[in-house]
Design an enzyme around this catalytic site. Structure first.
Site, PDB file in Angstrom:
ATOM      1  CG  ASP A 143       0.045 -66.174  -0.563  1.00 42.55           C
ATOM      2  OD1 ASP A 143       0.789 -67.236   0.159  1.00 42.55           O
ATOM      3  OD2 ASP A 143      -0.890 -65.900  -0.178  1.00 42.55           O
ATOM      4  CE  LYS A 169       7.109 -64.463   1.356  1.00 44.37           C
ATOM      5  NZ  LYS A 169       5.829 -64.091   0.865  1.00 44.37           N
ATOM      6  N   GLY A 170       9.417 -67.778  -2.377  1.00 37.13           N
ATOM      7  CA  GLY A 170       9.969 -69.104  -2.388  1.00 37.13           C
ATOM      8  C   GLY A 170      10.705 -69.142  -3.737  1.00 37.13           C
ATOM      9  CG  ASN A 198       1.694 -68.584  10.066  1.00 31.25           C
ATOM     10  OD1 ASN A 198       3.000 -68.979   9.815  1.00 31.25           O
ATOM     11  ND2 ASN A 198       1.265 -67.803  10.510  1.00 31.25           N
ATOM     12  CB  ALA A 199       4.980 -69.063   5.912  1.00 31.05           C
ATOM     13  N   GLY A 200       3.833 -70.638   3.519  1.00 32.47           N
ATOM     14  CA  GLY A 200       4.011 -71.928   2.672  1.00 32.47           C
ATOM     15  C   GLY A 200       4.596 -71.215   1.515  1.00 32.47           C
ATOM     16  CG  HIS A 201       8.161 -69.922   1.002  1.00 36.09           C
ATOM     17  ND1 HIS A 201       7.452 -68.968   0.932  1.00 36.09           N
ATOM     18  CD2 HIS A 201       9.296 -69.777   1.779  1.00 36.09           C
ATOM     19  CE1 HIS A 201       7.984 -67.815   1.569  1.00 36.09           C
ATOM     20  NE2 HIS A 201       9.120 -68.409   2.142  1.00 36.09           N
ATOM     21  CB  THR A 213      -3.109 -71.097   8.776  1.00 33.02           C
ATOM     22  OG1 THR A 213      -2.284 -70.910   9.749  1.00 33.02           O
ATOM     23  CG2 THR A 213      -2.703 -70.273   7.477  1.00 33.02           C
ATOM     24  CD  GLN A 266       2.840 -65.021   7.630  1.00 34.48           C
ATOM     25  OE1 GLN A 266       3.846 -64.626   8.317  1.00 34.48           O
ATOM     26  NE2 GLN A 266       2.675 -66.296   8.060  1.00 34.48           N
ATOM     27  CB  THR A 314       1.052 -62.992  10.637  1.00 34.16           C
ATOM     28  OG1 THR A 314       2.207 -62.155  10.527  1.00 34.16           O
ATOM     29  CG2 THR A 314       0.523 -63.095   9.156  1.00 34.16           C
ATOM     30  NE  ARG A 331      -2.274 -67.530  -2.702  1.00 34.51           N
ATOM     31  CZ  ARG A 331      -1.354 -68.164  -3.308  1.00 34.51           C
ATOM     32  NH1 ARG A 331      -0.898 -67.908  -4.565  1.00 34.51           N
ATOM     33  NH2 ARG A 331      -0.503 -69.169  -2.713  1.00 34.51           N
ATOM     34  CG  ASP A 369       3.056 -65.752 -15.863  1.00 30.84           C
ATOM     35  OD1 ASP A 369       3.620 -65.085 -15.198  1.00 30.84           O
ATOM     36  OD2 ASP A 369       2.484 -66.742 -15.781  1.00 30.84           O
TER      37      ASP A 369
HETATM   38  P1  GDP Z   1       5.458 -67.230  -1.295  1.00 28.16           P
HETATM   39  O1  GDP Z   1       5.020 -67.747   0.029  1.00 28.16           O
HETATM   40  O2  GDP Z   1       5.645 -65.974  -1.334  1.00 28.16           O
HETATM   41  O3  GDP Z   1       6.644 -67.934  -1.766  1.00 28.16           O
HETATM   42  O4  GDP Z   1       4.525 -67.693  -2.628  1.00 28.16           O
HETATM   43  P2  GDP Z   1       3.549 -68.900  -2.935  1.00 28.16           P
HETATM   44  O5  GDP Z   1       4.555 -70.093  -3.161  1.00 28.16           O
HETATM   45  O6  GDP Z   1       2.603 -69.187  -1.964  1.00 28.16           O
HETATM   46  O7  GDP Z   1       2.857 -68.565  -4.195  1.00 28.16           O
HETATM   47  C1  GDP Z   1       3.347 -68.130  -5.208  1.00 28.16           C
HETATM   48  C2  GDP Z   1       2.715 -69.067  -6.534  1.00 28.16           C
HETATM   49  O8  GDP Z   1       3.075 -68.486  -7.559  1.00 28.16           O
HETATM   50  C3  GDP Z   1       3.176 -70.352  -6.301  1.00 28.16           C
HETATM   51  O9  GDP Z   1       2.144 -71.227  -6.936  1.00 28.16           O
HETATM   52  C4  GDP Z   1       4.408 -70.163  -7.559  1.00 28.16           C
HETATM   53  O10 GDP Z   1       4.648 -71.473  -8.302  1.00 28.16           O
HETATM   54  C5  GDP Z   1       3.550 -69.328  -8.419  1.00 28.16           C
HETATM   55  N1  GDP Z   1       4.576 -68.391  -9.246  1.00 28.16           N
HETATM   56  C6  GDP Z   1       5.831 -67.715  -8.730  1.00 28.16           C
HETATM   57  N2  GDP Z   1       6.211 -66.957  -9.746  1.00 28.16           N
HETATM   58  C7  GDP Z   1       5.287 -67.097 -10.625  1.00 28.16           C
HETATM   59  C8  GDP Z   1       5.249 -66.315 -11.996  1.00 28.16           C
HETATM   60  O11 GDP Z   1       5.995 -65.479 -12.473  1.00 28.16           O
HETATM   61  N3  GDP Z   1       4.262 -66.820 -12.807  1.00 28.16           N
HETATM   62  C9  GDP Z   1       3.317 -67.760 -12.487  1.00 28.16           C
HETATM   63  N4  GDP Z   1       2.026 -67.794 -13.235  1.00 28.16           N
HETATM   64  N5  GDP Z   1       3.278 -68.242 -11.289  1.00 28.16           N
HETATM   65  C10 GDP Z   1       4.212 -67.973 -10.627  1.00 28.16           C
END
Ligand code: GDP
Length: 432
Positions: free
Chosen positions: A13, A16-17, A38-41, A129, A224, A239, A309, A337
């Site tokens: 989380d 990466k997406g 089980n992953a989600g971007h 999950t 992950q 995992t 989380r 931020d």
């Molecule tokens: P991934 O599995 O690594 O792609 O991560 P997820 O998508 O599960 O979780 C990342 C979360 O952080 C998502 O809700 C994104 O929209 C959010 N996100 C990503 N970059 C930023 C950022 O720079 N600032 C904030 N506040 N949220 C972010």
């Protein structure tokens, strides 16, 4: 150009997406190489918010080719649903997505056993999950799996089921006291799913090899994070992906050699989060933890399960460990931020375990569970960074924080994100 791998440096989380989404603009192929649904971007663009579980994030650009590699386990119904959802929202998928004929299939018994097994484990439940991913990988290794090549061939499927169904029914009935599955029902359901998936199936390793030979840019999208990896992570709260979700697994999971990977990009959040069970030394159960979870524009809830989380300060011990294991050549720091409002920011630089101070990750998960973080306190900036687009415009304390993490990782940080929107990113050095 050799392939670029994007990996999570923490417990998943990390964002990466959204990093893949940024890099995909300049890539030809975006490919997933490990894990399952089980992953989600999460990706946010002009069409809205997308939560992708199996389809690579590059699908949101109409001219990119996307690949689901041999290293994944696929729940056919879920993949078809994801494809249908994307198409319903105006994202063309057909002709642009290829699925490896060597990927493994999540079957009904995998989902059943995932949940039954968690119950059987009681207090030792992993917090999976519940999607059947772990049991499907276990069967891959136990040589009792079923691959996409067999799913789309009715004769091969019947052959496989005639062995697998009685075998799995014995496990379901005798070990879990659960009702058995019907061979005919599973066969009917899965031949139908196989026929709908067949148009997507290809030798994806050859597709990637050919693209690399043509000099195209290939992005390999990790799932992950390093600390959830089967070998490197906080075993058994990890995992089950085989191959590993570490960068080294990318070559195997997509079907190229390690020499065909040129860049390994590690994605880190500016603090730490974890979903599911298992030790997390910097977890904060106080109002600071709540502020980290709820304070940003995208509160910290799992993209796949919606679970809150667990949040805490940046763990430099774990981050250094994962940077080395991945052999990072560059890094991205996301969610800076979220730290905007804190007057002071802590980083865990060592652990106190049983009266000793250590600055490396212990292999023992129980020792890690006893670890108390030793913190260094850095000044906060207490200023809104979400509108900043140049590194030199960040407040000095925010720049110092980025440099501090860069030193921890011994890897240049090339990109910082300060919000979830595509444009809320600061490029320090172009990656592609
Ligand atoms: P991934 O599995 O690594 O792609 O991560 P997820 O998508 O599960 O979780 C990342 C979360 O952080 C998502 O809700 C994104 O929209 C959010 N996100 C990503 N970059 C930023 C950022 O720079 N600032 C904030 N506040 N949220 C972010």
């Amino acid at each position: 150009m050799p392939a670029i791998v994007v990996v999570g440096g923490q417990w998943g989380d990390e964002g990466k997406g959204r990093v893949i989404d940024l890099l995909a603009q300049k890539a030809h192929i975006v490919a997933r190489y490990s894990a399952g649904n089980n992953a989600g971007h999460t990706v946010i663009n002009e069409l809205g918010e997308f939560r992708l579980h199996l389809v690579p994030a590059g699908i949101l650009y109409p001219d990119k080719t996307c690949i689901i590699g041999n290293g994944l386990v696929i729940d056919p119904a879920i993949l078809l649903e994801e494809i249908a959802d994307l198409e319903a929202r105006g994202v063309p998928v057909r002709g642009r997505l290829s699925l490896s004929d060597r990927a493994h299939v999540i079957m009904p018994w995998h989902r059943l056993i995932d949940n039954l097994d968690e119950k059987l484990r009681g207090k030792g439940a992993i917090g999976t999950t519940g999607r059947g991913v772990g049991p499907a990988f276990a069967d891959k290794v136990a040589r009792a799996g079923l691959r996409i090549a067999d799913l789309i061939d009715p004769e091969a499927l019947r052959d496989a089921l005639s062995f697998l169904i009685p075998y799995k029914n014995a496990v379901l009935e005798k070990l879990y006291e659960a009702p058995p599955l019907s061979l005919e029902q599973v066969y009917a359901e899965y031949t139908e799913l196989g026929s709908r998936l067949a148009p997507f199936v290809a030798d994806t390793s050859a597709l990637v090899q050919d693209a690399l030979a043509r000099g195209e840019t290939v992005l390999l999208e990790g799932a992950q994070g390093a600390l959830l990896d089967l070998d490197a992570g906080t075993y058994a709260y990890v995992t089950s992906s085989v191959p590993s979700s570490l960068a080294a697994g990318a070559a195997i999971g997509i079907g190229i050699g390690p020499t065909q990977i040129g860049t390994v990009l590690g994605v880190y959040k500016a603090y730490n989060t974890r979903v599911g069970n298992g030790p997390m030394p910097t977890e904060l159960l106080d109002e600071t933890g709540v502020l980290l979870r709820e304070g940003g524009p995208r509160p910290e809830y799992g993209a796949t399960t919606g679970r809150p989380r667990r949040c805490g300060w940046f763990d430099a011990v774990a981050a250094r460990y994962s940077a080395r294991l991945n052999g990072l050549t560059a890094a991205v720091l996301t969610r800076l931020d979220v730290l905007d409002r804190f007057p002071a920011i802590k980083v865990c630089t060592a652990y106190r375990i049983d009266g000793r101070t250590v600055d490396t990750m212990p292999a023992s998960t129980t020792a890690l569970a006893r670890a108390e973080p030793v913190y260094e306190e850095l000044p906060g900036w207490q200023q809104d960074t979400s509108g900043i687009r140049r590194f030199d415009e960040l407040p000095p304390a925010a720049r110092s924080y980025v440099h501090y993490i860069q030193d921890v990782l011994s890897t240049p940080i090339c990109l910082v994100s300060i919000g979830p929107q595509r444009e809320q990113a600061i490029t320090i050095k172009p990656i592609i």
